[in-house]
Design a protein around this motif. Structure first.
Motif, PDB file in Angstrom:
ATOM      1  N   GLN A   1     -10.312   0.808   2.374  1.00 43.08           N
ATOM      2  CA  GLN A   1      -8.842   1.149   2.706  1.00 43.08           C
ATOM      3  C   GLN A   1      -8.556   2.077   1.890  1.00 43.08           C
ATOM      4  O   GLN A   1      -8.801   2.326   0.438  1.00 43.08           O
ATOM      5  CB  GLN A   1      -8.132  -0.092   2.470  1.00 43.08           C
TER       6      GLN A   1
ATOM      7  N   GLN B   1      -0.845   0.384   9.784  1.00 43.80           N
ATOM      8  CA  GLN B   1      -1.623  -0.185   8.855  1.00 43.80           C
ATOM      9  C   GLN B   1      -2.330   0.883   8.343  1.00 43.80           C
ATOM     10  O   GLN B   1      -2.640   1.982   8.907  1.00 43.80           O
ATOM     11  CB  GLN B   1      -2.626  -1.096   9.706  1.00 43.80           C
ATOM     12  N   LEU B   2      -2.670   0.725   6.993  1.00 44.86           N
ATOM     13  CA  LEU B   2      -3.481   1.839   6.337  1.00 44.86           C
ATOM     14  C   LEU B   2      -4.693   2.194   6.954  1.00 44.86           C
ATOM     15  O   LEU B   2      -5.433   1.153   7.278  1.00 44.86           O
ATOM     16  CB  LEU B   2      -3.730   1.532   4.864  1.00 44.86           C
TER      17      LEU B   2
ATOM     18  N   THR C   1      -0.916  -2.851   3.961  1.00 47.43           N
ATOM     19  CA  THR C   1      -2.421  -2.883   3.644  1.00 47.43           C
ATOM     20  C   THR C   1      -3.004  -3.661   4.601  1.00 47.43           C
ATOM     21  O   THR C   1      -2.307  -4.488   5.525  1.00 47.43           O
ATOM     22  CB  THR C   1      -2.655  -3.477   2.313  1.00 47.43           C
ATOM     23  N   SER C   2      -4.222  -4.231   4.755  1.00 49.26           N
ATOM     24  CA  SER C   2      -4.890  -4.966   5.728  1.00 49.26           C
ATOM     25  C   SER C   2      -4.522  -6.404   5.625  1.00 49.26           C
ATOM     26  O   SER C   2      -4.689  -7.204   6.601  1.00 49.26           O
ATOM     27  CB  SER C   2      -6.584  -4.855   5.617  1.00 49.26           C
TER      28      SER C   2
ATOM     29  N   ILE D   1       2.888  -1.163   1.010  1.00 44.16           N
ATOM     30  CA  ILE D   1       2.354  -0.521  -0.044  1.00 44.16           C
ATOM     31  C   ILE D   1       3.573   0.170  -0.798  1.00 44.16           C
ATOM     32  O   ILE D   1       3.348   0.571  -2.145  1.00 44.16           O
ATOM     33  CB  ILE D   1       1.390   0.507   0.309  1.00 44.16           C
TER      34      ILE D   1
END
Length: 1506
Positions: A347, A673-674, A711-712, A717
């Motif tokens: 990621q 989502q990243l 993040t997942s 974040i």
């Protein structure tokens, strides 16, 4: 080569190979790039390469010639050299074929006269706009991809265009390119090289004869243009359109392959036992014939065959899993490719820019900065404007800027409006309208607004009242509450003005006060006035507009703090100092410029500057650059590739994250989502120096300006919101930011993402010759059938020819397929300068898309590729093995379904005082009436003015018939039972002649007379009916008699072979010795000949018993008595029209008011005026008559009312038809004449066919006709599924009238002949006393006849003998009650079996597709569809300028895909009136097909969809 020329049909062109590439380095680079594709080095002398095609005369086996035959070079070698010839796209390749003389199949011609290819040389485009797409590397990759294609050369049929549409004169009759290619083409048209017909289906192999047709036809010259897929195994998945089709010569009834009725009639002679037949004609052209008697059509079918061959190429792999539900045709769901690249990186981490360093003496706001420099160093230059040659035009100093901005601020606040009511207060929005060549005036106005604390909204100068997108800008100004626009003097003078000098209000704009900000128009602020300068805060500083993908315009608000911080961040990033001169323009094409000093940056309206490259001292550090796999990018995955690959995207970094900002990339759709490190996402920025909202749109603001990347695991974040930049890209090694595209340009096709800019770049890299203007190309996607489809629209240069453009288009398709592995749905070229422009001269994308979708783009060239692109059609229907008939029966019984059968009232049970019943023959009824009621008027004929032209009483008719009988016996010497053709115009003579034949014991056949203005096409049908019916004599009027023997007639038919012609204008004065009485009621009374819509001429036999039963049935259904009057506006030559015109009055005694339909052409109100004048209760007409009234009298209802037209007495107005009721027409007719008293329930239809001329007829008693809505998709599967009105895919069906007395109907499965249940679709079978007794044919082919007239069910009631109507329909028991108290069974006719088209395993009725097409565009007045070699051909009549013809092609293709899940193969645009219509108003689709294939329609445009 010598300059002499060969015969006309031998042409030859060469690709000229004189190279115009000289730089060694360029050569090296090119050879390195495409070396992999070149098996041998280029020949030094640039020898010309001939690509040969030899064509044998028809019937000879076709071979691929290898080097031994060609005598120039090996084919593959030739292909290799061609690729060399195409070096980096300096010029197009041209192939020409030379034919072999048809008379000498063995002789070969030597190639001569190369065309001067020099004029095709590419002229390098110099300094054209939009160089952002230009890249030598990409151009070479494209050229290499195209070179690769040359190995599997593919033919695309070039569209046919009418001369008036072609601006330049193109090659004379441009015909299709090679229909097959060299040795690689194994089995493309025939399985074996011997060309023997295969007997796999017991008939000639279709492909074999079509290929003969093409290769044998002298007209099919060819030229090259090739398209079709490729690159790494990505050959297009195409519908396999060519099934093996039977070609059978049905012996009976004969085929009439041409027009009927007023249009023109062409017929084929009946086939004699010898098998010799004349070729059918259409118009005046002869069709060629091959040896085996199959007609060879000209250019058109050659092109279609070529299309078929092209579509037979290797396809994209079929999708493995289908979803098929019993009823719903679910579209194929795109299954993910198991080999598709997936992101594998970790990621990503958010990337932070350097700290924004705070310098102690930085001004607290931008206005404070202006005040500081304006007072400390007023002489310092702030801005220098240059002219186009780089000479300084104007220098604005800080002092001037400060004083001028003060003036602007003062004037805005104090000089607009009144003291008490100023127009502008602090915080209000004002528009800034300045041209981009006057930055000084703009700057002064902008800072004036900042000083006055009003919010500037800068927009471009509107050039005309109808600028593309201008309306949306107006909406933004309106929503911002703008009432004042600041502008410069020059700009104010240039705005469009009304005659009074007012500036008109632009479309969609609010009312504005235009205020010029030049010094001379401004007042000097008083000494004591000073602007309020405060520190930067979160008030809005300005609003920047942004155009979205859909064309809407949003305003991005930027606060004063953001404005200041943005300046600070740029100053720090670029290392600006006081007194420095940043001058990017001076970096022009000067010597010694280092490549690393040119620095791209990334910005967007929402995030302002996103990233910028920092100045470096180290000159050796090269800029970051990535070579990415295009295939990977379509899945959003970063894969570094070598530059040798063709489909790569080379990207350069746009620098680093801005100081004080944090950047990350998130997945483009769904939750933010990243991304992973090797994944493409939308760049998001968290910083002070960005926009803060979309003005006035809180919901959209939340989605864009308040994004919290996660993040997942789902954790945000940062606590601060990020802003979506609208840019797609990734953060690479070393914190370098890479941008690969814009969210707005993203097109998701079958789950893969493509960027519009990349497609534009590829299209422009294809031979950037003088075909299209570089900056004038638009790429967008339209949604058709649940997926996005790519559309490319480009402006064509005025000097490019049709062939050039078509060549370019087909190469663009190849290039995009090779490099992007995606199909282009539609490629359109429009004339130069016609696409909507943005104010700065670019193309306005959303407006272009809008024009495309509404059919107002007016392209001059279109190439559609639905076969290539549409891969998500439903799975073709697989016919299930038939369930045994008995199981169906049991199944129906178990489920409680009743068998679908119904009947009219029983004739035997009806007690009435019908005197005519006691007579077996109509001739006896007439004699009885002549004795009992001699002066009762039976017939009244009206002329075009509505006056009585003629009338007949019972005795007059009887006496006239007697004289005609004498004439037949004495002058004609006819025997009992001889056939007599009656060739009369609609009227009284026809009726008298008919009864004269009955009195003489002859069998009459009524025949429509030839049209005097159109003898060549109408007379052959008359001749044919006379011959097929074996008429011993022909009776007619004196006028027609002359016509039949005229010189014009002799040119059309052989006049010497007419039978005896009797002229009934001159009758004998005596009575016959006796009137013939037939010995048996089952003997023949008359023959009824009619041309069906499929072009079959069928004569049916009507016995005396059937004729009497028919008349009785109609008398009972319509309650006809001598006191009644019935108005008839029908053609009296066949079917129910003839029976009503000639027979019913004699049987029932009522008065018939006869109105010939042809008279309505001069007086459309004639029929309705007669109905009103005679107070008629029952009237009969045809669809053509109803349409004529609806169209011709639509605007005249008021004047007709004034003339006293009253339709309130009408209780039945029946349309006589042999088709599915045209519900739209009957409803519009009812609505239109409702005001004149017509009751909607009075309008109904009847239904008859060849085996029974009237099965249903509304009549007087019984319930109103009902309408049901069925699911059109279920209907294709031969099922009936009732749905609610207005539900999607619903089709209204109206009941076809009530079943006549004495008629029984059952619905049977046409294949198994088993009975079907209620509401099941099947063939309508009929049993009745007035069924015809069989076909009358010259062949005596009893098998066909017995099947149609003597069928039995395979189980159930197997005793009754039924006649098969050939029509599909269903019976449905309704809640209504009949006259006799029973529940009413309604019959719904769906369509004729022989008209229905079997496509993709489903049954389609042409009318349904035609209805959709007519709705697609206002200019389509009529439409007809048919199939040819399993391709769907759509013919549309255009009511508009020829310029609109090409607009229809995409719209027709779209609507048929969306509503019917079918891909249109060919779209033909023709003039109004080309689609032939018979006297009943039915389209003659087969005649149209024959005319199309024989190239006789003179179409405006023919598009062959790929």
């Amino acid at each position: 080569f010598s300059d002499s020329s060969l015969e006309d049909h031998t042409e030859l062109h060469f690709p000229s190979l004189a190279g115009d590439i000289t730089q060694k380095g360029y050569e090296k680079k090119r050879s390195k790039l495409i070396g992999a594709y070149l098996p041998q080095p280029p020949t030094a002398n640039g020898a010309a390469v001939v690509r040969c095609r030899l064509q044998h005369s028809e019937g000879a086996p076709r071979r691929t010639f290898r080097s031994a035959h060609i005598g120039v070079c090996d084919v593959r070698e030739a292909a290799a050299r061609e690729r060399v010839a195409s070096t980096a796209g300096n010029r197009p390749l041209f192939y020409f074929r030379f034919g072999v003389d048809q008379a000498l199949p063995q002789e070969r011609r030597a190639p001569v006269t190369p065309s001067s290819a020099s004029r095709y040389h590419r002229r390098r485009s110099s300094g054209s706009r939009d160089e952002r797409y230009r890249s030598d590397v990409h151009t070479e990759a494209v050229q290499a991809a195209l070179a690769k294609h040359k190995e599997r050369k593919m033919a695309v049929p070039m569209p046919s265009k009418r001369r008036s549409l072609v601006v330049q004169t193109s090659m004379d009759a441009y015909t299709p390119p090679d229909t097959s290619s060299g040795s690689e083409d194994e089995g493309s048209v025939q399985g074996d090289s011997q060309g023997t017909p295969t007997s796999s289906q017991g008939s000639i192999n279709m492909e074999h004869w079509i290929s003969q047709a093409i290769h044998g036809s002298t007209t099919s010259t060819t030229s090259s243009s090739s398209t079709q897929s490729g690159g790494s195994g990505a050959a297009h998945r195409l519908a396999d359109v060519m099934a093996q089709t039977h070609i059978e010569n049905h012996s009976a009834p004969p085929d009439v392959t041409t027009y009927t009725s007023e249009h023109s009639i062409q017929v084929e002679r009946p086939q004699g036992s010898t098998g010799s037949r004349t070729a059918p004609k259409y118009g005046n052209a002869e069709l060629m014939e091959t040896g085996d008697g199959v007609p060879v059509s000209s250019r058109v079918s050659a092109k279609i065959q070529q299309l078929v061959n092209t579509l037979k190429r290797p396809k994209r792999p079929p999708l493995r899993e289908f979803f098929v539900d019993d009823f719903e045709e679910l579209l194929e769901v795109q299954q993910p490719d198991p080999n598709q690249p997936k992101p594998e990186g970790a990621q990503m981490l958010a990337m932070r820019g350097e700290q924004l360093g705070v310098v102690t003496n930085w001004p607290p706001s931008l206005e404070a900065a202006l005040q500081r420099w304006g007072t400390i160093s007023p002489k310092a230059p702030c801005l220098t404007t240059m002219d186009t040659n780089g000479k300084p035009l104007y220098i604005l100093t800080y002092g001037k800027l400060w004083t001028r901005s003060m003036k602007v601020a003062y004037s805005i606040l104090h000089k607009l409006g009144t003291k008490q009511e100023p127009m502008v207060r602090p915080g209000d929005r004002v528009a800034l309208v300045f041209p981009n060549n006057d930055p000084a005036a703009f700057m002064a106005a902008f800072y004036g607004c900042l000083l006055a604390e009003v919010v500037p909204v800068p927009i471009e100068v509107p050039l005309t009242r109808k600028d593309a997108g201008s309306q949306q800008i107006g909406f933004l100004l309106g929503s911002c509450g703008v009432t004042v626009a600041l502008t410069s003097d020059a700009c104010h003078k240039g705005l469009p003005k009304s005659p009074t000098g007012e500036i008109p209000q632009f479309k969609g704009w609010p009312k504005l006060l235009w205020f010029v900000t030049e010094s001379k128009h401004l007042s000097k602020p008083p000494r004591d006035w000073f602007p309020h300068i405060k520190d930067a805060n979160n008030d809005t500083a300005y609003i920047e507009y942004k155009t979205c993908k859909d064309g809407s315009v949003l305003g991005v608000t930027v606060t004063r703090t953001a404005l200041l911080t943005h300046c600070q961040a740029l100053t720090q990033a670029c290392g600006y100092t006081e007194g420095g001169v940043p001058d990017p323009d001076s970096l022009g094409p000067c010597k010694g410029l280092r490549q690393e000093v040119i620095c791209p940056c990334a910005s967007s309206p929402e995030a302002l500057t996103v990233a910028i490259r920092r100045p470096t001292d180290d000159s050796n550090q090269p800029p970051g650059r990535g070579v990415l796999s295009m295939h990977g990018l379509t899945y959003g995955v970063i894969r570094v590739d070598s530059e040798e690959k063709l489909s790569v995207l080379t990207v350069q970094d746009v620098g680093l994250v801005m100081p004080g900002a944090i950047m990350c990339s998130v997945k483009p759709d769904g939750v933010p989502q990243l991304c992973r490190t090797d994944e493409i996402g939308e760049l998001c920025v968290c910083a002070v120096a960005t926009g803060t909202s979309y003005y006035g749109l809180s919901g959209m603001t939340k989605n864009t300006f308040e994004v919290f990347p996660m993040t997942s695991s789902g954790a945000p974040i940062s606590e601060y919101p990020f802003i979506r930049t609208g840019l797609l890209g990734f953060v690479g090694p070393g914190g370098l930011v890479f941008v690969v595209g814009k969210m707005d340009g993203l097109m998701v096709v079958s789950g893969r993402r493509h960027n519009a800019d990349d497609i534009v770049a590829t299209a422009l890299a294809v031979e950037p010759m003088k075909f299209v203007y570089r900056g004038r190309i638009a790429v967008f996607s339209v949604t058709v059938l649940h997926d996005e489809r790519i559309v490319i629209v480009a402006e064509q240069r005025p000097d490019s020819t049709e062939e050039d453009s078509f060549q370019w288009m087909s190469r663009v398709l190849q290039a995009i397929d090779s490099i992007h592995q995606v199909g282009v749905y539609c490629l359109a070229l429009v004339p130069a300068n016609t696409l909507p422009k943005t104010p700065l001269g670019g193309i306005h994308l959303s407006e272009t898309k809008q024009l495309f979708l509404e059919g107002s783009l007016h392209p001059c060239n279109v190439l559609m590729c639905p076969h290539t692109c549409v891969t998500n059609l439903p799975k073709p229907r697989q016919k299930q093995p038939e369930i045994g008939p008995a199981s169906v029966m049991v199944g129906n019984l178990v489920s409680g379904k009743r068998i679908a059968q119904a009947s009219g009232r029983d004739l035997g049970q009806i007690e009435d005082n019908d005197q005519a019943r006691k007579f077996l023959f109509l001739s006896e009824v007439l004699q009885w009436r002549a004795q009992t009621t001699p002066d009762h008027v039976l017939y009244t004929l009206l002329n075009c003015r509505g006056a009585i032209a003629n009338s007949l009483t019972c005795v007059q008719l009887h006496k006239r018939a007697e004289k005609i009988a004498v004439m037949l016996m004495e002058r004609g010497h006819l025997q009992d039972g001889d056939h007599v053709a009656l060739v009369y115009p609609p009227g009284i003579d026809l009726i008298a002649a008919f009864y004269g034949c009955l009195y003489a014991g002859c069998v009459p056949i009524t025949v429509r007379p030839p049209h005097p203005q159109n003898i060549a096409t109408t007379l052959p049908t008359v001749k044919m009916i006379v011959e097929v019916s074996r008429s011993a004599c022909l009776m007619t009027t004196q006028l027609i008699c002359k016509l039949l023997r005229s010189r014009e007639a002799a040119a059309a038919v052989d006049v010497r072979t007419w039978p005896l012609i009797l002229d009934t204008d001159d009758l004998p004065k005596k009575r016959p010795a006796q009137i013939c009485k037939p010995c048996n009621p089952d003997t023949l009374a008359y023959l009824d000949f009619s041309v069906s819509t499929t072009g079959m001429l069928a004569g049916v036999k009507m016995s005396h018993a059937a004729t009497s039963a028919f008349c009785r049935s109609i008398k009972l259904q319509c309650e006809l008595y001598p006191s009644r009057e019935v108005a008839i506006c029908l053609d009296p030559y066949c079917g129910l029209g003839f029976v009503l015109w000639c027979l019913c009055s004699v049987y029932s005694g009522h008065q018939s008011i006869l109105i010939p339909p042809s008279e309505l052409e001069t007086n459309p109100a004639l029929w309705l005026l007669a109905v009103s004048q005679y107070k008629v209760r029952d009237t009969f007409c045809s669809y053509s008559v109803m349409e004529l009234c609806t169209k011709g009298l639509g605007s005249q209802t008021e004047s007709l009312k004034a003339r006293g037209l009253d339709l309130s007495r009408v209780r039945t107005c029946v349309v006589v038809a042999e088709e599915r009721p045209r519900i739209a027409l009957t409803q519009s007719f009812s609505k239109l004449f409702k005001d004149l008293g017509l009751h909607p329930r009075a309008v109904s239809t009847s239904f008859g066919c060849r085996v029974n001329l009237a099965i249903c007829l509304q009549g007087t008693s019984g319930p109103d006709p009902t309408t049901v809505y069925v699911d059109m998709r279920a209907l294709r599967h031969d099922r009936v599924r009732l749905v609610e009105r207005g539900s999607p895919h619903s089709l209204p069906l109206m009941e076809s009238g009530k079943i006549l007395p004495g008629v029984r109907i059952i619905i049977a499965n046409p294949e198994t002949k088993g009975p079907l249940g209620d509401s099941h679709l099947g063939e309508i079978w009929v049993h009745s006393a007035h069924n015809a007794s069989g076909y009358f044919t010259i062949y005596g082919d009893e098998s066909l006849q017995s099947d149609h007239f003597n069928s039995r069910l395979s189980f159930g009631d197997t005793q009754t003998i039924w006649a098969r109507t050939g029509y599909l329909g269903f019976l449905r028991r309704t809640e209504l009650t009949d006259a006799n108290g029973e529940r009413h069974d309604a019959l719904y006719v769906v369509g004729a079996l022989d008209e229905a088209m079997e496509l993709r395993g489903m049954r389609y009725h042409p009318i349904d597709i035609e209805t959709s097409v007519i709705r697609a565009h206002k200019s389509v007045t009529e439409c007809a569809v048919f199939t040819w070699t399993n391709l769907l051909v759509v013919v549309v009549e255009l009511d508009g300028s020829e310029q609109e013809a090409l607009d229809l092609v995409p719209l027709v293709t779209n609507v048929v895909l969306e509503e019917h899940y079918l891909i249109v193969g060919v779209v033909v645009v023709v003039d109004i009136g080309v689609i032939p219509i018979n006297s009943r108003g039915e389209k003659q689709r087969m005649h149209l097909r024959d005319g199309f294939l024989a190239d006789q329609l003179d179409p405006i445009y023919v598009a062959y969809n790929m």
